[in-house]
Design a protein around this motif. Sequence first.
Motif, PDB file in Angstrom:
ATOM      1  N   LYS A  60      21.940 -15.077  10.352  1.00 61.03           N
ATOM      2  CA  LYS A  60      21.297 -15.458  11.602  1.00 61.03           C
ATOM      3  C   LYS A  60      20.856 -14.263  12.429  1.00 61.03           C
ATOM      4  CE  LYS A  60      23.768 -19.771  12.326  1.00 61.03           C
ATOM      5  NZ  LYS A  60      24.609 -20.501  13.253  1.00 61.03           N
ATOM      6  N   SER A  61      20.997 -13.055  11.946  1.00 59.51           N
ATOM      7  CA  SER A  61      20.650 -11.884  12.744  1.00 59.51           C
ATOM      8  C   SER A  61      19.172 -11.936  13.104  1.00 59.51           C
ATOM      9  CB  SER A  61      20.971 -10.602  11.992  1.00 59.51           C
ATOM     10  OG  SER A  61      20.126 -10.495  10.865  1.00 59.51           O
ATOM     11  N   SER A  62      18.843 -11.404  14.266  1.00 58.07           N
ATOM     12  CA  SER A  62      17.470 -11.469  14.751  1.00 58.07           C
ATOM     13  C   SER A  62      16.604 -10.334  14.217  1.00 58.07           C
ATOM     14  CB  SER A  62      17.465 -11.455  16.278  1.00 58.07           C
ATOM     15  OG  SER A  62      18.045 -10.251  16.733  1.00 58.07           O
ATOM     16  N   GLU A  63      17.178  -9.422  13.476  1.00 60.02           N
ATOM     17  CA  GLU A  63      16.405  -8.312  12.931  1.00 60.02           C
ATOM     18  C   GLU A  63      15.540  -8.810  11.774  1.00 60.02           C
ATOM     19  OE1 GLU A  63      19.043  -5.264  11.724  1.00 60.02           O
ATOM     20  OE2 GLU A  63      20.035  -5.119  13.660  1.00 60.02           O
ATOM     21  N   PRO A  64      14.255  -8.491  11.802  1.00 63.89           N
ATOM     22  CA  PRO A  64      13.387  -8.940  10.706  1.00 63.89           C
ATOM     23  C   PRO A  64      13.694  -8.178   9.416  1.00 63.89           C
ATOM     24  CG  PRO A  64      12.172  -7.563  12.253  1.00 63.89           C
ATOM     25  CD  PRO A  64      13.536  -7.789  12.834  1.00 63.89           C
ATOM     26  N   SER A  65      13.624  -8.864   8.344  1.00 65.30           N
ATOM     27  CA  SER A  65      13.901  -8.260   7.046  1.00 65.30           C
ATOM     28  C   SER A  65      12.598  -7.820   6.407  1.00 65.30           C
ATOM     29  CB  SER A  65      14.611  -9.282   6.156  1.00 65.30           C
ATOM     30  OG  SER A  65      14.784  -8.744   4.871  1.00 65.30           O
ATOM     31  N   LYS A  66      12.589  -6.657   5.774  1.00 64.82           N
ATOM     32  CA  LYS A  66      11.380  -6.141   5.137  1.00 64.82           C
ATOM     33  C   LYS A  66      11.317  -6.517   3.663  1.00 64.82           C
ATOM     34  CE  LYS A  66      10.723  -2.280   8.276  1.00 64.82           C
ATOM     35  NZ  LYS A  66      10.548  -0.838   8.405  1.00 64.82           N
ATOM     36  N   LYS A  67      12.369  -7.086   3.142  1.00 67.49           N
ATOM     37  CA  LYS A  67      12.381  -7.429   1.715  1.00 67.49           C
ATOM     38  C   LYS A  67      11.341  -8.478   1.347  1.00 67.49           C
ATOM     39  CE  LYS A  67      17.144  -6.082   0.846  1.00 67.49           C
ATOM     40  NZ  LYS A  67      18.461  -6.524   0.407  1.00 67.49           N
ATOM     41  N   PRO A  68      11.151  -9.552   2.132  1.00 66.03           N
ATOM     42  CA  PRO A  68      10.123 -10.519   1.733  1.00 66.03           C
ATOM     43  C   PRO A  68       8.736  -9.908   1.680  1.00 66.03           C
ATOM     44  CG  PRO A  68      11.582 -11.491   3.363  1.00 66.03           C
ATOM     45  CD  PRO A  68      11.940 -10.045   3.245  1.00 66.03           C
ATOM     46  N   LYS A  69       8.430  -8.980   2.591  1.00 67.55           N
ATOM     47  CA  LYS A  69       7.120  -8.338   2.546  1.00 67.55           C
ATOM     48  C   LYS A  69       6.980  -7.492   1.291  1.00 67.55           C
ATOM     49  CE  LYS A  69       6.523  -8.091   7.546  1.00 67.55           C
ATOM     50  NZ  LYS A  69       6.374  -7.203   8.696  1.00 67.55           N
ATOM     51  N   ALA A  70       8.032  -6.788   0.943  1.00 68.43           N
ATOM     52  CA  ALA A  70       7.986  -5.950  -0.249  1.00 68.43           C
ATOM     53  C   ALA A  70       7.831  -6.820  -1.492  1.00 68.43           C
ATOM     54  CB  ALA A  70       9.240  -5.097  -0.337  1.00 68.43           C
ATOM     55  N   SER A  71       8.520  -7.925  -1.550  1.00 66.10           N
ATOM     56  CA  SER A  71       8.416  -8.775  -2.729  1.00 66.10           C
ATOM     57  C   SER A  71       7.018  -9.376  -2.830  1.00 66.10           C
ATOM     58  CB  SER A  71       9.476  -9.876  -2.694  1.00 66.10           C
ATOM     59  OG  SER A  71       9.261 -10.730  -1.584  1.00 66.10           O
ATOM     60  N   ALA A  72       6.400  -9.692  -1.708  1.00 63.93           N
ATOM     61  CA  ALA A  72       5.042 -10.225  -1.739  1.00 63.93           C
ATOM     62  C   ALA A  72       4.074  -9.160  -2.239  1.00 63.93           C
ATOM     63  CB  ALA A  72       4.641 -10.709  -0.352  1.00 63.93           C
ATOM     64  N   GLN A  73       4.284  -7.917  -1.834  1.00 66.78           N
ATOM     65  CA  GLN A  73       3.426  -6.845  -2.307  1.00 66.78           C
ATOM     66  C   GLN A  73       3.625  -6.610  -3.796  1.00 66.78           C
ATOM     67  OE1 GLN A  73       4.419  -3.548   0.205  1.00 66.78           O
ATOM     68  NE2 GLN A  73       3.174  -4.263   1.917  1.00 66.78           N
ATOM     69  N   GLN A  74       4.853  -6.700  -4.267  1.00 67.78           N
ATOM     70  CA  GLN A  74       5.117  -6.513  -5.690  1.00 67.78           C
ATOM     71  C   GLN A  74       4.440  -7.608  -6.506  1.00 67.78           C
ATOM     72  OE1 GLN A  74       9.352  -6.411  -5.955  1.00 67.78           O
ATOM     73  NE2 GLN A  74       9.535  -4.314  -5.192  1.00 67.78           N
ATOM     74  N   ILE A  75       4.451  -8.825  -5.995  1.00 67.60           N
ATOM     75  CA  ILE A  75       3.808  -9.924  -6.715  1.00 67.60           C
ATOM     76  C   ILE A  75       2.307  -9.682  -6.801  1.00 67.60           C
ATOM     77  CG2 ILE A  75       3.259 -12.389  -6.584  1.00 67.60           C
ATOM     78  CD1 ILE A  75       6.044 -12.772  -5.328  1.00 67.60           C
ATOM     79  N   ARG A  76       1.705  -9.225  -5.710  1.00 70.08           N
ATOM     80  CA  ARG A  76       0.266  -8.936  -5.722  1.00 70.08           C
ATOM     81  C   ARG A  76      -0.063  -7.822  -6.716  1.00 70.08           C
ATOM     82  NH1 ARG A  76       0.017  -8.540   0.633  1.00 70.08           N
ATOM     83  NH2 ARG A  76       0.321 -10.724   1.152  1.00 70.08           N
ATOM     84  N   GLN A  77       0.782  -6.794  -6.764  1.00 68.05           N
ATOM     85  CA  GLN A  77       0.537  -5.688  -7.683  1.00 68.05           C
ATOM     86  C   GLN A  77       0.643  -6.162  -9.123  1.00 68.05           C
ATOM     87  OE1 GLN A  77       3.316  -2.676  -6.514  1.00 68.05           O
ATOM     88  NE2 GLN A  77       2.100  -1.983  -4.761  1.00 68.05           N
ATOM     89  N   LYS A  78       1.605  -7.025  -9.412  1.00 68.17           N
ATOM     90  CA  LYS A  78       1.751  -7.541 -10.770  1.00 68.17           C
ATOM     91  C   LYS A  78       0.525  -8.344 -11.180  1.00 68.17           C
ATOM     92  CE  LYS A  78       6.793  -7.782 -10.844  1.00 68.17           C
ATOM     93  NZ  LYS A  78       7.966  -8.688 -10.919  1.00 68.17           N
ATOM     94  N   VAL A  79       0.012  -9.157 -10.250  1.00 65.44           N
ATOM     95  CA  VAL A  79      -1.169  -9.964 -10.553  1.00 65.44           C
ATOM     96  C   VAL A  79      -2.361  -9.055 -10.805  1.00 65.44           C
ATOM     97  CG1 VAL A  79      -2.783 -11.647  -9.582  1.00 65.44           C
ATOM     98  CG2 VAL A  79      -0.330 -11.956  -9.276  1.00 65.44           C
ATOM     99  N   LYS A  80      -2.514  -7.995 -10.025  1.00 66.51           N
ATOM    100  CA  LYS A  80      -3.613  -7.055 -10.221  1.00 66.51           C
ATOM    101  C   LYS A  80      -3.508  -6.363 -11.569  1.00 66.51           C
ATOM    102  CE  LYS A  80      -4.596  -5.965  -5.394  1.00 66.51           C
ATOM    103  NZ  LYS A  80      -4.570  -4.906  -4.372  1.00 66.51           N
ATOM    104  N   LYS A  81      -2.286  -5.934 -11.940  1.00 69.55           N
ATOM    105  CA  LYS A  81      -2.086  -5.254 -13.222  1.00 69.55           C
ATOM    106  C   LYS A  81      -2.401  -6.197 -14.374  1.00 69.55           C
ATOM    107  CE  LYS A  81       1.366  -1.918 -11.701  1.00 69.55           C
ATOM    108  NZ  LYS A  81       2.786  -1.473 -11.830  1.00 69.55           N
ATOM    109  N   GLU A  82      -1.978  -7.459 -14.257  1.00 70.04           N
ATOM    110  CA  GLU A  82      -2.242  -8.420 -15.322  1.00 70.04           C
ATOM    111  C   GLU A  82      -3.740  -8.669 -15.467  1.00 70.04           C
ATOM    112  OE1 GLU A  82       0.054 -11.878 -14.455  1.00 70.04           O
ATOM    113  OE2 GLU A  82       1.946 -10.913 -14.869  1.00 70.04           O
ATOM    114  N   SER A  83      -4.450  -8.739 -14.342  1.00 70.02           N
ATOM    115  CA  SER A  83      -5.894  -8.968 -14.416  1.00 70.02           C
ATOM    116  C   SER A  83      -6.597  -7.752 -15.024  1.00 70.02           C
ATOM    117  CB  SER A  83      -6.467  -9.272 -13.030  1.00 70.02           C
ATOM    118  OG  SER A  83      -6.304  -8.148 -12.179  1.00 70.02           O
TER     119      SER A  83
END
Length: 87
Positions: A60-83
Amino acid sequence: MAGELDLSPPEVPEPTFFESVLRYGLFLGAIFQLVCILAIILPTSKSYEQEETSEPAEAKSSEPSKKPKASAQQIRQKVKKESKKKR
């Protein structure tokens, strides 16, 4: 002079159909608004409150987590590499 005064009630015309519909519509609208206000003011179901209390305090901490943003970027990079590989 006392005999000339007309003490009978004034004649009020019968309400039309539109006036009756309008009056009852306004009553229903007011009731609906009261129900909506009460839904905001009164507490919700207890199952929602139990879910909140069952979670650990760290989640419940109010500090935003940066992990979801990093995982979204990793997914985009994987899709780009596959294409690129498909070319």
